[in-house]
Write a protein that holds these residues in place. Structure first.
Motif, PDB file in Angstrom:
ATOM      1  N   ALA A 296      36.721  34.720  30.404  1.00 54.04           N
ATOM      2  CA  ALA A 296      37.203  36.042  30.844  1.00 54.04           C
ATOM      3  C   ALA A 296      38.429  35.865  31.742  1.00 54.04           C
ATOM      4  CB  ALA A 296      36.095  36.757  31.622  1.00 54.04           C
ATOM      5  N   ALA A 297      39.347  36.835  31.642  1.00 49.79           N
ATOM      6  CA  ALA A 297      40.575  36.768  32.452  1.00 49.79           C
ATOM      7  C   ALA A 297      40.242  36.838  33.938  1.00 49.79           C
ATOM      8  CB  ALA A 297      41.471  37.939  32.085  1.00 49.79           C
ATOM      9  N   TRP A 298      41.058  36.215  34.736  1.00 53.78           N
ATOM     10  CA  TRP A 298      40.909  36.305  36.194  1.00 53.78           C
ATOM     11  C   TRP A 298      41.535  37.605  36.689  1.00 53.78           C
ATOM     12  CZ3 TRP A 298      38.004  33.084  39.158  1.00 53.78           C
ATOM     13  CH2 TRP A 298      37.525  31.926  38.525  1.00 53.78           C
ATOM     14  N   ASN A 299      40.980  38.136  37.755  1.00 50.68           N
ATOM     15  CA  ASN A 299      41.515  39.331  38.434  1.00 50.68           C
ATOM     16  C   ASN A 299      41.486  40.573  37.547  1.00 50.68           C
ATOM     17  OD1 ASN A 299      42.165  37.539  40.598  1.00 50.68           O
ATOM     18  ND2 ASN A 299      43.973  36.938  39.450  1.00 50.68           N
ATOM     19  N   TRP A 300      40.500  40.651  36.665  1.00 47.77           N
ATOM     20  CA  TRP A 300      40.425  41.727  35.695  1.00 47.77           C
ATOM     21  C   TRP A 300      38.970  41.964  35.345  1.00 47.77           C
ATOM     22  CZ3 TRP A 300      44.191  44.825  33.970  1.00 47.77           C
ATOM     23  CH2 TRP A 300      43.959  45.578  32.818  1.00 47.77           C
ATOM     24  N   GLU A 301      38.528  43.227  35.330  1.00 43.31           N
ATOM     25  CA  GLU A 301      37.117  43.464  34.982  1.00 43.31           C
ATOM     26  C   GLU A 301      36.897  43.311  33.483  1.00 43.31           C
ATOM     27  OE1 GLU A 301      35.404  47.107  36.495  1.00 43.31           O
ATOM     28  OE2 GLU A 301      33.734  46.960  35.077  1.00 43.31           O
ATOM     29  N   GLU A 302      35.894  42.530  33.106  1.00 42.66           N
ATOM     30  CA  GLU A 302      35.580  42.323  31.690  1.00 42.66           C
ATOM     31  C   GLU A 302      34.125  42.702  31.443  1.00 42.66           C
ATOM     32  OE1 GLU A 302      37.330  40.532  29.093  1.00 42.66           O
ATOM     33  OE2 GLU A 302      38.974  39.545  30.186  1.00 42.66           O
ATOM     34  N   LYS A 303      33.908  43.499  30.394  1.00 45.37           N
ATOM     35  CA  LYS A 303      32.536  43.872  30.028  1.00 45.37           C
ATOM     36  C   LYS A 303      31.996  42.762  29.124  1.00 45.37           C
ATOM     37  CE  LYS A 303      30.237  47.887  27.979  1.00 45.37           C
ATOM     38  NZ  LYS A 303      29.290  48.390  28.921  1.00 45.37           N
ATOM     39  N   ILE A 304      30.960  42.083  29.563  1.00 47.32           N
ATOM     40  CA  ILE A 304      30.414  40.971  28.778  1.00 47.32           C
ATOM     41  C   ILE A 304      29.326  41.482  27.826  1.00 47.32           C
ATOM     42  CG2 ILE A 304      29.257  38.703  28.911  1.00 47.32           C
ATOM     43  CD1 ILE A 304      32.072  38.597  30.090  1.00 47.32           C
ATOM     44  N   THR A 305      28.465  42.380  28.329  1.00 47.69           N
ATOM     45  CA  THR A 305      27.446  43.025  27.489  1.00 47.69           C
ATOM     46  C   THR A 305      27.329  44.474  27.966  1.00 47.69           C
ATOM     47  OG1 THR A 305      25.563  42.691  28.972  1.00 47.69           O
ATOM     48  CG2 THR A 305      26.075  40.863  27.474  1.00 47.69           C
ATOM     49  N   ASP A 306      26.442  45.246  27.322  1.00 47.00           N
ATOM     50  CA  ASP A 306      26.231  46.633  27.766  1.00 47.00           C
ATOM     51  C   ASP A 306      25.704  46.690  29.195  1.00 47.00           C
ATOM     52  OD1 ASP A 306      27.100  47.651  25.442  1.00 47.00           O
ATOM     53  OD2 ASP A 306      25.111  48.074  24.596  1.00 47.00           O
ATOM     54  N   PHE A 307      25.060  45.597  29.635  1.00 48.49           N
ATOM     55  CA  PHE A 307      24.430  45.607  30.953  1.00 48.49           C
ATOM     56  C   PHE A 307      25.170  44.806  32.013  1.00 48.49           C
ATOM     57  CE2 PHE A 307      20.791  46.347  28.055  1.00 48.49           C
ATOM     58  CZ  PHE A 307      20.413  47.580  28.545  1.00 48.49           C
ATOM     59  N   PHE A 308      26.225  44.101  31.620  1.00 47.36           N
ATOM     60  CA  PHE A 308      26.842  43.176  32.576  1.00 47.36           C
ATOM     61  C   PHE A 308      28.361  43.126  32.455  1.00 47.36           C
ATOM     62  CE2 PHE A 308      28.212  39.046  34.189  1.00 47.36           C
ATOM     63  CZ  PHE A 308      27.474  38.901  35.349  1.00 47.36           C
ATOM     64  N   SER A 309      29.042  43.462  33.573  1.00 52.27           N
ATOM     65  CA  SER A 309      30.506  43.323  33.635  1.00 52.27           C
ATOM     66  C   SER A 309      30.861  42.367  34.757  1.00 52.27           C
ATOM     67  CB  SER A 309      31.163  44.658  33.953  1.00 52.27           C
ATOM     68  OG  SER A 309      30.864  45.569  32.952  1.00 52.27           O
ATOM     69  N   ILE A 310      31.941  41.637  34.565  1.00 48.44           N
ATOM     70  CA  ILE A 310      32.340  40.656  35.570  1.00 48.44           C
ATOM     71  C   ILE A 310      33.807  40.814  35.921  1.00 48.44           C
ATOM     72  CG2 ILE A 310      32.949  38.822  33.894  1.00 48.44           C
ATOM     73  CD1 ILE A 310      31.577  36.823  35.852  1.00 48.44           C
ATOM     74  N   LYS A 311      34.109  40.629  37.213  1.00 48.21           N
ATOM     75  CA  LYS A 311      35.511  40.512  37.629  1.00 48.21           C
ATOM     76  C   LYS A 311      35.602  39.238  38.460  1.00 48.21           C
ATOM     77  CE  LYS A 311      39.259  43.029  39.858  1.00 48.21           C
ATOM     78  NZ  LYS A 311      39.589  44.246  40.626  1.00 48.21           N
ATOM     79  N   LYS A 312      36.287  38.243  37.914  1.00 44.41           N
ATOM     80  CA  LYS A 312      36.469  36.978  38.630  1.00 44.41           C
ATOM     81  C   LYS A 312      37.795  37.076  39.381  1.00 44.41           C
ATOM     82  CE  LYS A 312      36.492  34.444  34.919  1.00 44.41           C
ATOM     83  NZ  LYS A 312      36.610  33.242  34.076  1.00 44.41           N
ATOM     84  N   ILE A 313      37.748  36.798  40.667  1.00 44.97           N
ATOM     85  CA  ILE A 313      38.971  36.885  41.460  1.00 44.97           C
ATOM     86  C   ILE A 313      39.370  35.488  41.921  1.00 44.97           C
ATOM     87  CG2 ILE A 313      39.971  37.795  43.598  1.00 44.97           C
ATOM     88  CD1 ILE A 313      38.257  40.249  43.186  1.00 44.97           C
ATOM     89  N   GLU A 314      40.573  35.102  41.538  1.00 41.41           N
ATOM     90  CA  GLU A 314      41.049  33.787  41.960  1.00 41.41           C
ATOM     91  C   GLU A 314      41.668  33.936  43.340  1.00 41.41           C
ATOM     92  OE1 GLU A 314      43.597  31.790  39.199  1.00 41.41           O
ATOM     93  OE2 GLU A 314      43.604  29.967  40.409  1.00 41.41           O
TER      94      GLU A 314
END
Ligand SMILES: C[S@@+](CC[C@H](N)C(=O)[O-])C[C@H]1O[C@@H](n2cnc3c(N)ncnc32)[C@H](O)[C@@H]1O
Length: 222
Positions: A119-137
């Motif tokens: 998943a891109a850094w510094n950007w919210e990504e929907k991984i599944t219907d139940f889980f979104s991630i935003k990785k911040i470098e």
């Protein structure tokens, strides 16, 4: 950082070793069982059982191997709760390392684990219907957010290695990033940490630690 080494901990799950800090990413007694205990059972599960909600916003200090993120996604899928997971990292791992870690294989979650890491850094990504991630470098020291969280996984390296991340002012910052009733959970149980958490406004519980460790700490914002 190209000298990070993969190690196998006592429960058979991998962890990483940073020679420059002489520090591992998890307990040598078992990475997987430590993460399940400290962050999932004592943190996430406790939160959902207590608040009876179906959503949570989580902040993690130290994305590292992605193990806590993967366990959290598993919990979200199994319990059909919606989780937004924001995670900070100063030293993102290369694919040469994360592709060799054995968590996804042990949990039968290869696709999800790869999706989280790529998943891109510094950007919210929907991984599944139940889980979104935003990785911040970036570092916790510089981190700011006006949107509050329900739960903080405080998983920095040990206070002896990174004292600047365990200061009272950082604990005050953690307090201000939580909703009222929000929870901070960590593997560390040092007396100074507990005093600082109390001073900045947390109700502090000392809980049994993960296998091989006596105690851990959970704080709840009053
Ligand atoms: C104890 S490891 C745990 C990582 C991860 N939770 C895991 O299970 O693999 C600590 C992590 O915090 C990261 N870190 C160190 N300093 C940091 C900082 N100032 N801000 C955010 N993350 C940091 C490290 O690079 C490392 O990945």
């Amino acid at each position: 950082m190209n000298d990070i080494k993969i190690i196998t901990t006592e429960d058979g799950s991998h962890s990483l070793y940073r020679p420059d800090l002489n520090e591992t990413y998890h307990s040598f007694h078992g990475a997987l069982q430590e993460s399940v205990h400290v962050f999932i059972n004592m943190g996430l599960k406790y939160y959902f059982e207590k608040c009876q909600k179906s959503t949570a916003r989580i902040l993690e200090v130290g994305f590292g191997t992605g193990l806590n993120a993967l366990l959290t996604e598993e919990y979200a899928a199994n319990n059909e709760v919606e989780i937004y997971f924001e995670t900070l990292e100063t030293v993102p791992l290369g694919s040469d390392i994360y592709e060799k870690l054995n968590y996804a294989q042990k949990m039968a979650k290869q696709e999800i684990f790869t999706a989280m890491h790529s998943a891109a850094w510094n950007w919210e990504e929907k991984i599944t219907d139940f889980f979104s991630i935003k990785k911040i470098e970036g570092s916790l020291i510089d981190y700011q957010n006006n949107d509050l969280f329900d739960l903080i996984y405080f998983d920095a390296f040990a206070p002896s290695k990174q004292p600047e991340l365990w200061s009272k002012s950082i604990m005050g910052k953690m307090h201000s990033l939580l909703n009222s009733g929000g929870i901070i959970t960590t593997y560390c149980a040092k007396g100074q940490l507990k005093r600082d958490l109390r001073d900045v406004g947390f109700e502090v519980s000392t809980l049994p630690g993960a296998p091989g460790k006596k105690e851990m700490v959970r704080g709840q914002k009053k």
